[in-house]
Design an enzyme around this catalytic site. Structure first.
Site, PDB file in Angstrom:
ATOM      1  N   ARG A 135       0.464  -6.910  -4.570  1.00 41.65           N
ATOM      2  CA  ARG A 135      -0.088  -7.880  -3.622  1.00 41.65           C
ATOM      3  C   ARG A 135       0.140  -9.294  -4.133  1.00 41.65           C
ATOM      4  O   ARG A 135       0.082  -9.535  -5.337  1.00 41.65           O
ATOM      5  CB  ARG A 135      -1.606  -7.692  -3.471  1.00 41.65           C
ATOM      6  CG  ARG A 135      -2.039  -6.315  -3.019  1.00 41.65           C
ATOM      7  CD  ARG A 135      -2.115  -6.198  -1.521  1.00 41.65           C
ATOM      8  NE  ARG A 135      -2.286  -4.814  -1.113  1.00 41.65           N
ATOM      9  CZ  ARG A 135      -3.471  -4.213  -0.955  1.00 41.65           C
ATOM     10  NH1 ARG A 135      -4.565  -4.894  -1.168  1.00 41.65           N
ATOM     11  NH2 ARG A 135      -3.533  -2.957  -0.582  1.00 41.65           N
ATOM     12  N   GLN A 151      -2.509   3.149  -5.956  1.00 45.65           N
ATOM     13  CA  GLN A 151      -3.236   3.722  -4.824  1.00 45.65           C
ATOM     14  C   GLN A 151      -2.969   5.203  -4.700  1.00 45.65           C
ATOM     15  O   GLN A 151      -1.952   5.715  -5.161  1.00 45.65           O
ATOM     16  CB  GLN A 151      -2.778   3.062  -3.516  1.00 45.65           C
ATOM     17  CG  GLN A 151      -3.465   1.763  -3.213  1.00 45.65           C
ATOM     18  CD  GLN A 151      -3.319   1.389  -1.746  1.00 45.65           C
ATOM     19  OE1 GLN A 151      -2.475   1.920  -1.032  1.00 45.65           O
ATOM     20  NE2 GLN A 151      -4.146   0.476  -1.300  1.00 45.65           N
ATOM     21  N   HIS A 178       0.866  -1.184   0.000  1.00 48.25           N
ATOM     22  CA  HIS A 178       0.000   0.000   0.000  1.00 48.25           C
ATOM     23  C   HIS A 178       0.898   1.229   0.000  1.00 48.25           C
ATOM     24  O   HIS A 178       2.120   1.109   0.153  1.00 48.25           O
ATOM     25  CB  HIS A 178      -0.966   0.001   1.196  1.00 48.25           C
ATOM     26  CG  HIS A 178      -0.332  -0.347   2.513  1.00 48.25           C
ATOM     27  ND1 HIS A 178      -1.033  -0.453   3.675  1.00 48.25           N
ATOM     28  CD2 HIS A 178       0.956  -0.609   2.853  1.00 48.25           C
ATOM     29  CE1 HIS A 178      -0.221  -0.766   4.669  1.00 48.25           C
ATOM     30  NE2 HIS A 178       0.990  -0.868   4.193  1.00 48.25           N
ATOM     31  N   VAL A 219      -5.284   3.263  12.031  1.00 42.58           N
ATOM     32  CA  VAL A 219      -6.247   4.326  12.341  1.00 42.58           C
ATOM     33  C   VAL A 219      -7.155   3.890  13.484  1.00 42.58           C
ATOM     34  O   VAL A 219      -7.357   2.712  13.720  1.00 42.58           O
ATOM     35  CB  VAL A 219      -7.110   4.712  11.112  1.00 42.58           C
ATOM     36  CG1 VAL A 219      -6.276   5.402  10.063  1.00 42.58           C
ATOM     37  CG2 VAL A 219      -7.827   3.502  10.549  1.00 42.58           C
TER      38      VAL A 219
END
Lengths: 800, 347
Positions: B204, B218, B178, B261
């Site tokens: 990935r 991304q 990512h 997060v």
């Protein structure tokens, strides 16, 4: 994780339709990936018994008349003692698929006369519907069930298949889901019963647990249950396990699985009599130790793996799978039940290394609560007592109890506002937390002290609690606002700016952008790179490639452009011009690779004519060069092209590209052998530019040059030179003159009347002075100087 | 010969010649012949020298009048000839407007580049600056600094392609899964306020199908400052979603989990095909997931040396392929990197 709603409803009332419930759960972070409706009943509808006659030939049979909706009635023959007028029942029409009430086998209902009276269909029992074991009487439906509705709508079970997140091991259980449902719908959770009678003698002295490595096994509860009769588990349990996706085996194994699904705690039952000295030892494996597991697979262990052993040998891989030798069999009469807590990362490492993933390991690896083992053990003991004839020993063995403390978190109102951006009432906050099983004590003037329930191993800081509040309240209920405050100082991105400018210029030059994979195979690289280079600086290799095709981090894009060109040839000569902007990965010793920004382009095919048909010249070196020069022009820089040789390129038609004296790239026609190896079958020209090398020579700033107020004198000059003299060299010599404002080649010619081995070059030259109008004499003098220079440096002759 | 007669004869022959001139070139020839510096009218005027003053005046006037008349006649004739020429073009030399012009080369950006530029433009407008990072990364940045330690079950969310390089018995180098590692790199180097976006390729260990590719693109966003809250995150994402998918989009948020997060969320838009009723595009849910987001975990702020009591922040990340598929109605992600020109030339 599959959760049948009928099972779920044992712990919480489901007051919402499945779709709405799924939506609320998903919004709160408990994602329902799929709603599966079970109960594939066809030709079975809700009926109402409107009349009940006696069977003329049999006392124990009745003849109920069933209203099946739509004004239709059917008379059937029924043997159930509990049937009565006014009941809502499940009516199966001829052709319905049912289970045989006695054998349990699948069958299709046919027309039949029973004791001389025809039965127009059938009133069903639970067993016939596959809903349970009951066959003594018919299944009586809720009085609200609408007559004529398909039974599947009234009674079919719905299964939620959850896509759970790894932070919530507590949700890998029906009770965990029930807690979420309760909090979201304002209902109460009914915990399953864990009460049982301890009828056997004390476990102490008859079994022993030693935890040699408590760092990997913080808690171990062992319980002894004797007098068991191994057999099938109760039907309801088998049905629930099946609905949840597990295969029933026998009552003991089923109970351990059932409690795992119910409470989230994996359990294991060892055959008590097969445990040497009735002693469980939890210890790290010795390196090289071997064991055969229940599934028949054989494994060798390292000393980082945790085993369960008895006094003599290993009996299970802790938290992963039991061993073959200690498995519960038909002859088992007593089990030592294991309810333990293992170190999550260690279980994960072991399970990955052995390539054995089980329902147990996927739960343990997420970090289960250390408070859960005794609760789950009690539940399983109760079920074994109730459903397997077991006699529970008095007491359990509990190693390292009470070590884990309940979590307490202080949450200030100030923090809630800081994170969520709004204030919530203390009443609402307490309501939400209480519903989730948290304790919330208000400490005036401004904070809650929150007690974290034991199963919530994921909550440890104030922001975790704040997420709980926000997700139950619903993120959509919170207002929105825009960022305020200072906008950070601009950090220049010259590398990106250059890349995007080059990208635009290449599109401007008529080229199509492609994006290809960053990984490739050695074979592709070998086609376009010299062996020595690949050997001296081998590309980075992926240790677990998806395919051999994508194994190496590419150090060039040549193969990618040629491959893409090849795959787009459609049997005509149409011009194809492609480019790609991407990084190449140049390995460095003990460091991340140098990721160099590159631009690659290929041109192939014939230029289009006035009608767009590919009838023009085949694109060659110059076609590539005009595109590359277009880029340099857009960047307002000038490049030098110097003949060179390079792997994959054709000698004599290849150049290195220099800007500001630095080599920034390559351009040329692709070597026919390389073209061949990509199955292209026509000429290809290619270029490649290292943007990182180019970057220092590119300036955003344009310096204005005054436009000369004096007229220019335009002249042509033709010279004859040896064939191998580069036109660029002559141009350099012409441009060296101060009065030459600009000069360009406009013709190259060899053949009659030019001598063999020579060629003629024609130049258009523009003379201009900064401060005056040039006279004919001025120009003539300058021209003579230029010609002299060309003669001296290149052996040029003025062409007559 | 009397000058008067000369003038009359000259006029007659001039007008006759003018009538005969049927194109611009002939007219110019006529003008030189009669009115030019060496023309016949000039010649006639030169001949005046032999006349008396009286005669000179009379003839001179007549000659000048003739000059005016001839110039006028010439102008009228030129006008008529030009008109006739235009008429000729209009009537007899029409262009077939349905024929194409000669072809000019047409280049196009890859649809992922186009979508990426739109995303970057939208977020740039909200003050986010681009910050790029390496595609081959250390485990430390890709996982550990993002609260995804070794043997953490969350690693299953990012199946990884590992680089064959061992150090201290471990493989510390990988193809980044990512763009989040660059959050950490930027926070290590800068002080708040921070407002960045990280565009780039990710990788990935994933089998490909219609919705999964092993190489993907991304865009990651990060904002850290005093006073940033979840409502700001919602507002920023809602504005972004509307810029990308239309002002009338409804934007929804649900709780989701990402280790870096807390709280975490997923941003959804109402399905623009069925407007929320449920269809194939939205898998009957009425919603389409477009990105993951959340408030930066206080531990990550603390690790960057920021005071988590003073600073808060949000982060979000999205797959560009997914955004492009939704915007263009592309039904199979594998189209993007198969580079079939019949696909690429549509964008």
């Amino acid at each position: 994780m599959r959760v049948p709603l009928r099972w779920l409803s044992e712990y919480v009332d489901l007051v919402l339709e499945p779709e709405e419930l799924a939506r609320r759960l998903t919004t709160a972070g408990v994602e329902v990936g799929e709603i599966i409706t079970a109960g594939d009943w066809q030709n079975i509808v809700v009926g109402e018994v409107v009349k009940l006659d006696k069977h003329p030939n049999a006392d124990r049979l009745t003849l109920p008349t069933v209203d099946i909706g739509g004004g239709e009635r059917r008379q059937v023959v029924c043997g159930a003692p509990n049937i009565a007028v006014g009941q809502k029942i499940a009516y199966a029409a001829v052709g319905a698929r049912l289970l045989d009430g006695h054998s349990g086998d699948a069958m299709v209902l046919r027309k039949a006369k029973i004791r001389g009276v025809e039965s127009q269909g059938m009133v069903c029992s639970e067993k016939e519907l596959g809903l349970g074991e009951a066959h003594e009487g018919i299944l009586v439906l809720s009085p609200e069930a609408p007559v004529g509705a398909p039974l599947s709508e009234v009674l079919g079970d719905t299964v939620f298949d959850f896509d759970l997140t790894p932070n919530r091991p507590d949700l890998f259980s029906i009770i965990g889901i029930a807690r979420e449902v309760a909090a979201l719908t304002g209902q109460k959770v009914r915990d399953p019963s864990i009460q049982y009678e301890e009828k056997g003698p004390a476990v102490k002295g008859r079994a022993k647990v030693t935890v040699a490595d408590p760092d990997l096994c913080p808690r171990y509860v062992g319980a002894l249950i004797e007098g068991l009769k191994i057999g099938p588990s109760p039907d309801w349990m088998q049905e629930r396990l099946t609905a949840a996706g597990l295969r029933p085996i026998n009552n003991i194994v089923d109970i351990t699985n059932y409690v795992m699904l119910e409470m989230g705690q994996p359990l294991h039952a060892f055959d008590y009599d097969r445990l040497a000295e009735h002693h469980i030892i939890v210890r790290r494996a010795e390196a090289g130790e071997k064991m055969e597991l229940i599934d028949g697979s054989k494994h060798t262990f390292t000393n980082e793996m945790l085993l369960i052993t008895d006094a003599d040998r290993s009996v299970a891989v802790a938290g992963v799978m039991g061993g073959f030798d200690s498995e519960v069999t038909e002859d088992t009469t007593a089990v030592l039940l294991e309810a333990a807590n293992f170190n999550g990362p260690n279980i994960r490492r072991t399970s990955n290394a052995l390539k054995v993933r089980t329902d147990a390991s996927t739960r343990f690896e997420k970090g289960l609560s250390q408070h859960l083992p005794p609760v789950a053990a009690a539940r399983a003991i109760k079920l074994m007592v109730d459903h397997a004839g077991g006699k529970a020993a008095t007491g359990v063995l509990d190693k390292n109890p009470g070590k884990a403390k309940e979590g307490r978190v202080t949450v200030t109102m100030e923090r809630i506002v800081r994170v969520l951006g709004i204030e919530l009432s203390t009443k609402r906050i307490r309501e939400i937390l209480t519903a989730l099983g948290f304790g919330a004590r208000w400490m005036p003037p401004d904070r809650f002290v929150v007690r974290v329930p034991y199963w919530r191993t994921d909550v440890s800081i104030a922001d975790d609690v704040i997420e709980e509040i926000a997700r139950i309240e619903g993120y959509d209920q919170l207002p929105t606002s825009q960022l305020r405050g200072q906008i950070p100082e601009l950090v220049p991105q010259p590398r990106r700016d250059l890349r995007e400018r080059v990208r635009d210029a290449l599109v401007d030059a008529g080229m199509q952008e492609i994006i290809t994979y960053s990984l490739t195979d050695l074979e592709s690289l070998r086609k376009v790179l010299p062996k020595e280079e690949l050997a001296a600086a081998p590309p980075l290799r992926v240790s677990n490639p998806l395919s051999r095709q994508w194994e190496y981090a590419r150090t060039t894009l040549r193969h990618a452009l040629l491959d893409t060109l090849a795959s787009n040839l459609r049997g005509d000569q149409s011009l194809i011009s492609l480019f790609e902007m991407a990084r190449v990965y140049l390995p460095r010793e003990d460091d991340l690779p140098n990721e160099v920004e590159m631009a690659f382009g290929v041109v192939s095919g014939r230029e289009p004519d006035r009608w767009g048909r590919p009838t023009g010249e085949p694109a060659n070196f110059y076609a590539a060069k005009s595109r590359l020069d277009h880029v340099f022009a857009a960047l307002r820089i000038t490049a030098d092209y110097r003949e060179a040789t390079a792997s994959a390129y054709l000698p004599g038609r290849t150049a290195e590209v220099f800007v500001g004296g630095v080599r920034v790239g390559l351009i040329g026609e692709v070597h026919p052998r390389v073209v061949e190896s990509f199955d292209i079958g026509r000429e290809v020209a290619m270029f490649e530019v290292d943007l990182d090398a180019l970057l220092p020579h590119v300036s955003e700033i344009v310096h204005f040059q005054p436009v000369s107020a004096y007229p220019a004198v335009e002249e042509d000059l033709a010279i004859v030179v040896a064939k191998d003299v580069a036109a660029g060299r002559a141009l350099e010599l012409i441009r060296a003159s101060k009065l030459v404002a600009s000069a360009s080649v406009f013709d190259v010619y060899s053949g009659d009347p030019i001598a063999a081995g020579k060629k003629s070059l024609a130049f258009a030259i523009s003379y201009q002075a900064e401060g005056k109008t040039l006279s004919d004499a001025d120009v003539a003098k300058e021209r003579r100087r230029i010609v002299e220079r060309l003669q001296r440096e290149l052996g040029a002759e003025l062409r007559a | 010969m009397a000058p008067d007669t000369d003038i009359q004869q000259l006029e007659a022959s001039a007008l006759e010649g003018l009538d005969a001139a049927s194109d611009i070139a002939a007219l110019e020839e006529w003008r030189v012949a009669y009115l030019g510096r060496k023309g016949r009218l000039t010649g006639l005027l030169r001949g005046l020298a032999s006349l008396s003053i009286e005669e000179r005046r009379t003839v001179g006037r007549a000659a000048n009048e003739l000059k005016d008349r001839l110039e006028e006649a010439h102008e009228a004739r030129r006008h008529a000839v030009e008109e006739a020429r235009v008429e000729q073009v209009i009537v007899g030399e029409r262009r077939d407007v349905t024929l194409p012009g000669p072809p000019l080369p047409r280049g196009r950006l890859h649809p992922i580049t186009q979508t990426m530029r739109d995303i970057v433009a939208s977020l740039s407008g909200m003050g986010f600056q681009v910050a790029e990072g390496p595609e081959i990364e250390w485990d430390r940045y890709n996982f550990e600094a993002l609260r995804i330690p070794q043997d953490h079950p969350a690693r299953d969310m990012w199946d990884t392609l590992w680089i064959d390089y061992e150090k201290d018995g471990r493989r510390p180098m990988l193809m980044r899964t990512h763009t989040s590692p660059n959050q950490i790199r930027v926070m290590e180097q800068r002080e708040p306020p921070i407002r960045i976006i990280v565009p780039g390729k990710c990788y990935r260990f994933e089998a490909t199908d219609a919705t999964h590719e092993w190489m993907l693109t991304q865009v990651e966003g990060l904002a850290v400052d005093e006073g940033i809250s979840l409502t700001d995150l919602k507002g920023t994402l809602a504005e972004f979603a509307r810029q990308m998918f239309g002002r009338d989009r409804k934007v929804g948020f649900r709780c989701d989990y990402f280790p870096f997060v807390e709280p975490g969320m997923e941003c959804r838009i109402d399905c623009f095909h069925c407007r929320g009723d449920g269809c194939r595009t939205c898998h009957q849910s009425g919603w389409i997931e477009i990105l993951g987001a959340g408030m930066v975990h206080p531990e990550i702020l603390a690790n960057a040396g920021y005071d988590p009591e003073r600073y808060t922040g949000f982060a979000f990340g999205m797959g560009v392929e997914r955004i492009a598929m939704l915007r263009y109605g592309v039904d199979d992600i594998r189209h993007f990197y198969s580079n079939d020109l019949r696909f690429l030339r549509q964008f």
